[in-house]
Design a protein around this motif. Structure first.
Motif, mmCIF file in Angstrom:
data_model
loop_
_atom_site.group_PDB
_atom_site.id
_atom_site.type_symbol
_atom_site.label_atom_id
_atom_site.label_comp_id
_atom_site.label_asym_id
_atom_site.label_seq_id
_atom_site.Cartn_x
_atom_site.Cartn_y
_atom_site.Cartn_z
ATOM 1 N N LEU A 60 1.176 5.260 11.136
ATOM 2 C CA LEU A 60 2.221 5.189 10.111
ATOM 3 C C LEU A 60 1.750 5.866 8.830
ATOM 4 N N HIS A 61 0.472 5.705 8.494
ATOM 5 C CA HIS A 61 -0.075 6.375 7.313
ATOM 6 C C HIS A 61 0.122 7.886 7.414
ATOM 7 N N ARG A 62 -0.131 8.461 8.578
ATOM 8 C CA ARG A 62 0.007 9.912 8.748
ATOM 9 C C ARG A 62 1.469 10.343 8.637
ATOM 10 N N ILE A 63 2.369 9.530 9.184
ATOM 11 C CA ILE A 63 3.807 9.819 9.065
ATOM 12 C C ILE A 63 4.222 9.786 7.594
ATOM 13 N N MET A 64 3.806 8.750 6.877
ATOM 14 C CA MET A 64 4.209 8.601 5.479
ATOM 15 C C MET A 64 3.562 9.672 4.599
ATOM 16 N N ARG A 65 2.311 10.047 4.887
ATOM 17 C CA ARG A 65 1.652 11.126 4.136
ATOM 18 C C ARG A 65 2.465 12.420 4.254
ATOM 19 N N PHE A 66 2.937 12.717 5.455
ATOM 20 C CA PHE A 66 3.769 13.898 5.693
ATOM 21 C C PHE A 66 5.064 13.819 4.888
ATOM 22 N N LEU A 67 5.719 12.673 4.938
ATOM 23 C CA LEU A 67 7.022 12.528 4.274
ATOM 24 C C LEU A 67 6.891 12.493 2.755
ATOM 25 N N HIS A 71 8.475 15.065 -0.265
ATOM 26 C CA HIS A 71 9.302 14.351 -1.252
ATOM 27 C C HIS A 71 10.431 13.529 -0.616
ATOM 28 N N VAL A 72 10.247 13.155 0.648
ATOM 29 C CA VAL A 72 11.224 12.260 1.282
ATOM 30 C C VAL A 72 11.027 10.841 0.742
ATOM 31 N N PHE A 73 9.781 10.394 0.661
ATOM 32 C CA PHE A 73 9.407 9.151 -0.020
ATOM 33 C C PHE A 73 8.423 9.505 -1.132
ATOM 34 N N LYS A 74 8.093 8.530 -1.968
ATOM 35 C CA LYS A 74 7.079 8.747 -3.000
ATOM 36 C C LYS A 74 6.131 7.558 -3.038
ATOM 37 N N GLN A 75 4.975 7.790 -3.609
ATOM 38 C CA GLN A 75 3.988 6.728 -3.794
ATOM 39 C C GLN A 75 3.918 6.339 -5.263
ATOM 40 N N GLU A 76 3.824 5.046 -5.517
ATOM 41 C CA GLU A 76 3.729 4.540 -6.893
ATOM 42 C C GLU A 76 2.593 3.525 -6.980
ATOM 43 N N PRO A 77 1.951 3.459 -8.116
ATOM 44 C CA PRO A 77 0.850 2.483 -8.257
ATOM 45 C C PRO A 77 1.357 1.048 -8.252
ATOM 46 N N ILE A 78 0.577 0.179 -7.639
ATOM 47 C CA ILE A 78 0.821 -1.268 -7.689
ATOM 48 C C ILE A 78 -0.435 -1.898 -8.291
ATOM 49 N N GLY A 79 -0.326 -2.326 -9.515
ATOM 50 C CA GLY A 79 -1.508 -2.830 -10.202
ATOM 51 C C GLY A 79 -2.511 -1.715 -10.435
ATOM 52 N N GLN A 80 -3.801 -2.046 -10.427
ATOM 53 C CA GLN A 80 -4.839 -1.063 -10.724
ATOM 54 C C GLN A 80 -5.492 -0.468 -9.489
ATOM 55 N N HIS A 81 -5.344 -1.100 -8.350
ATOM 56 C CA HIS A 81 -6.153 -0.692 -7.202
ATOM 57 C C HIS A 81 -5.331 -0.405 -5.942
ATOM 58 N N SER A 82 -4.020 -0.371 -6.055
ATOM 59 C CA SER A 82 -3.220 -0.190 -4.841
ATOM 60 C C SER A 82 -2.012 0.704 -5.134
ATOM 61 N N VAL A 83 -1.448 1.263 -4.084
ATOM 62 C CA VAL A 83 -0.224 2.064 -4.193
ATOM 63 C C VAL A 83 0.759 1.589 -3.134
ATOM 64 N N GLY A 84 2.031 1.856 -3.394
ATOM 65 C CA GLY A 84 3.070 1.496 -2.442
ATOM 66 C C GLY A 84 4.067 2.626 -2.285
ATOM 67 N N PHE A 85 4.829 2.570 -1.218
ATOM 68 C CA PHE A 85 5.844 3.584 -0.948
ATOM 69 C C PHE A 85 7.195 3.123 -1.483
ATOM 70 N N SER A 86 7.924 4.058 -2.093
ATOM 71 C CA SER A 86 9.258 3.747 -2.602
ATOM 72 C C SER A 86 10.218 4.874 -2.236
ATOM 73 N N LEU A 87 11.494 4.630 -2.512
ATOM 74 C CA LEU A 87 12.542 5.569 -2.108
ATOM 75 C C LEU A 87 12.731 6.680 -3.136
ATOM 76 N N THR A 88 13.250 7.791 -2.663
ATOM 77 C CA THR A 88 13.692 8.914 -3.496
ATOM 78 C C THR A 88 15.183 9.101 -3.247
ATOM 79 N N PRO A 89 15.861 9.953 -4.033
ATOM 80 C CA PRO A 89 17.268 10.257 -3.714
ATOM 81 C C PRO A 89 17.453 10.736 -2.278
ATOM 82 N N PHE A 90 16.459 11.461 -1.743
ATOM 83 C CA PHE A 90 16.523 11.927 -0.358
ATOM 84 C C PHE A 90 16.508 10.739 0.600
ATOM 85 N N SER A 91 15.490 9.880 0.467
ATOM 86 C CA SER A 91 15.351 8.797 1.449
ATOM 87 C C SER A 91 16.435 7.736 1.321
ATOM 88 N N ARG A 92 17.117 7.661 0.171
ATOM 89 C CA ARG A 92 18.270 6.756 0.078
ATOM 90 C C ARG A 92 19.368 7.182 1.052
#
Length: 345
Positions: A60-67, A71-92
């Motif tokens: 799944l990491h490799r799939i999400m890295r590709f997407l 710019h299908v999805f984006k990564q955003e920081p969660i706190g100081q030590h983690s990141v999470g995946f969120s939606l873009t206008p495309f993935s909506r």
């Protein structure tokens, strides 16, 4: 980009593996990635996403890295030590029941039934190529195939409905005056009635008739103020103040378009009737419009999936309208792939 050697090197690899984009997006749809992230409501770390989807985390990491790269999805920081995946206008647009979902269109056009036809495109272009690539690949034309295969028919009608949910609001926003004074409206080739349902909801004074082949309207849902009628637009069209032809003329050659339009002209009043045509209009000299690329791709789709269909220029549309007995027309861009053409007796 391909005008230089370095640019050509990059561009050719994009063509070599171009199919990977649609394949990975389809994978994300089937897994339900956008739906899970939307329901989560905030950036979602990979472990949580993998657990929710019941996926092996490293794959799944490799799939999400590709997407994320595309710019299908984006990564955003969660706190100081983690990141999470969120939606873009495309993935909506990949949320299965989202307001702007294009999931059915993607699933239709990435289906083996439609993809197989592209392998016969060159045979169609050669002299003597008398059947469509779709027919060469599947043994019958697309209309016969849909009638014989209810699952494919549903996929096709769902795709057209999702497209209608994007196009009809754009029409209403850009030129709602198109429906001024209209009390009765026939959607010719209206599929499952989605487009017409959006129109009558926005204009309570309109009574609608949804005309399509009997096997199509047999499974169409029931909507207030809409009558589903099974029939053949080449034979007859119900009478009304106005008729809607949305993505219909693109499927046929000039002779067949003229037959359809003549039946439409017979069905509207001479004094105040009109036909509302919604089509992608190709403007060959418009290099600035980013959607022109989509229109040209749609023209290739028509060559591949229909026997004689094509996307027309305004001049070519003018010809079939004049030959059908219409005296005048006007055209308006609605800031989507399509334009709206009003044709009058």
């Amino acid at each position: 980009m391909g005008d230089t050697e370095d640019g050509a090197e990059v561009e050719i690899w994009n063509y070599v593996f171009g199919y990977s984009k649609i394949a990975v997006v389809k994978c994300a749809i089937e897994l339900g990635v956008a739906d899970v992230i939307e329901n989560h409501g905030s950036p979602m770390p990979l472990p949580e996403l993998a657990a929710a989807l019941r996926c092996e985390p490293s794959r799944l990491h490799r799939i999400m890295r590709f997407l994320v790269h595309f710019h299908v999805f984006k990564q955003e920081p969660i706190g100081q030590h983690s990141v999470g995946f969120s939606l873009t206008p495309f993935s909506r647009r990949l949320i299965k029941h989202g307001e702007k979902t294009m999931v059915p269109l993607i699933l239709l056009n990435s289906s083996p039934i439609l993809l197989g036809a592209w392998h016969s495109l060159s045979a169609r272009v050669l002299e003597g190529g008398n059947i469509s690539p779709f027919e060469a690949a599947n043994g019958m034309d697309m209309w016969s195939y849909a009638e014989a295969n209810p699952c494919h028919s549903k996929l096709f009608n769902d795709a057209m409905a999702s497209r209608a949910r994007l196009t009809i609001p754009a029409i209403i926003e850009a030129c709602r005056q198109v429906f001024d004074g209209v009390e009765s409206l026939v959607d010719v080739g209206g599929g499952n009635g989605t487009a017409l349902s959006l129109i009558v909801k926005a204009f309570p004074g309109i009574r609608g008739i949804n005309l399509d082949l009997p096997h199509v309207v047999a499974t169409a849902p029931t909507f207030d103020r809409i009558e589903n009628v099974g029939g053949d637009m080449f034979m007859s069209v119900p009478n009304a103040d106005a008729l809607l032809l949305m993505w219909v003329l693109q499927d046929w050659d000039d002779e067949e378009c003229i037959k359809i339009l003549k039946k439409c002209r017979e069905a509207i009043p001479e004094d105040k009737g009109k036909v509302i045509i919604v089509e992608a209009v190709v403007e060959e000299d418009d290099k600035e419009d980013e959607l022109e690329t989509v229109r040209l791709m749609l023209d290739m789709v028509m060559m591949t999936h229909t026997n004689k269909g094509r996307q027309r220029t305004l001049k070519e549309l003018s010809f079939v309208l004049q030959q059908s007995g219409f005296s005048r027309f006007n055209a308006k861009s609605i800031h989507t792939v399509e334009s709206v053409i009003e044709a009058y007796p």
